[in-house]
Write a protein that holds these residues in place. Structure first.
Motif, short mmCIF file in Angstrom:
data_model
loop_
_atom_site.label_atom_id
_atom_site.label_comp_id
_atom_site.label_asym_id
_atom_site.label_seq_id
_atom_site.Cartn_x
_atom_site.Cartn_y
_atom_site.Cartn_z
N THR A 68 0.83 -1.20 0.00
CA THR A 68 0.00 0.00 0.00
C THR A 68 0.86 1.25 0.00
O THR A 68 0.55 2.23 -0.70
N GLU A 69 1.94 1.23 0.76
CA GLU A 69 2.85 2.38 0.80
C GLU A 69 3.55 2.60 -0.54
O GLU A 69 3.84 3.74 -0.90
N THR A 71 2.26 1.84 -3.55
CA THR A 71 1.31 2.06 -4.63
C THR A 71 0.95 3.54 -4.73
O THR A 71 0.54 4.16 -3.75
N HIS A 77 -4.54 1.82 -4.22
CA HIS A 77 -4.22 2.16 -2.83
C HIS A 77 -5.45 1.96 -1.93
O HIS A 77 -5.35 1.38 -0.85
N ASN A 81 -5.80 -0.86 0.91
CA ASN A 81 -6.06 -0.32 2.25
C ASN A 81 -7.30 -0.98 2.86
O ASN A 81 -7.36 -1.20 4.07
#
Length: 157
Positions: A68-69, A71, A77, A81
């Motif tokens: 996620t970080e 993307t 995202h 998430n």
């Protein structure tokens, strides 16, 4: 990491294995419960399957957080998430509902489109092989990104 590489790592590390885990749970249920053709038994199986699938997401928390970080695509995202269940109760409930619906759908589709000999035969093994292959491809594509960096420097007093 490029957008294309991030997409393929997300696809092979999360999306494909997630759908295969749901399919494996549905295969197991259809194989064990031969009389699962009624809606009440499918709903009960969906409750149990949804809980078990939710528990399988717990070990994926750290890799999902890293992905996620990395993307930059806002849609991807948001999707990643959503699957990080440690953030809030509403995410846990949303994940459970999604798992429940997908499990019931997979159970129904497998039962209606495949004969019981295939469901209780080698289909489970092929799904497990596909999960291993998918995760191996994702790991090969994004090994540096998915590793947890540790600070190995030591200060002397």
């Amino acid at each position: 990491m490029s957008k294309q590489k991030i997409f393929f790592v997300n696809l092979f590390f999360f999306v494909i294995p997630y759908l295969l885990v749901v399919t494996i749970a549905a295969i197991a249920y259809d194989s064990l419960v031969v009389h699962s053709a009624t809606w009440d038994r499918t709903i009960f199986g969906g409750l149990v399957g949804g809980i078990l699938i939710l528990f399988t997401k717990v070990p994926l928390e750290r890799p999902l957080t890293i992905m996620t970080e990395q993307t930059k695509n806002p849609v991807m995202h948001a999707i990643l998430n959503f699957f990080i269940i440690s953030r809030s109760t509403s995410y846990k409930i949303g994940n459970f509902v999604l798992d429940f619906v997908l499990f019931c759908l997979a159970t129904y589709l497998l039962r209606d489109f495949l004969p019981i000999q295939i469901i209780s035969g080698s289909l489970l093994g092929w799904c497990v092989i596909a999960i291993f292959a998918s995760i191996s491809i994702a790991t090969a594509l994004g090994f540096k990104t998915l590793t947890i960096q540790q600070d190995t420097s030591v200060e002397n007093d």
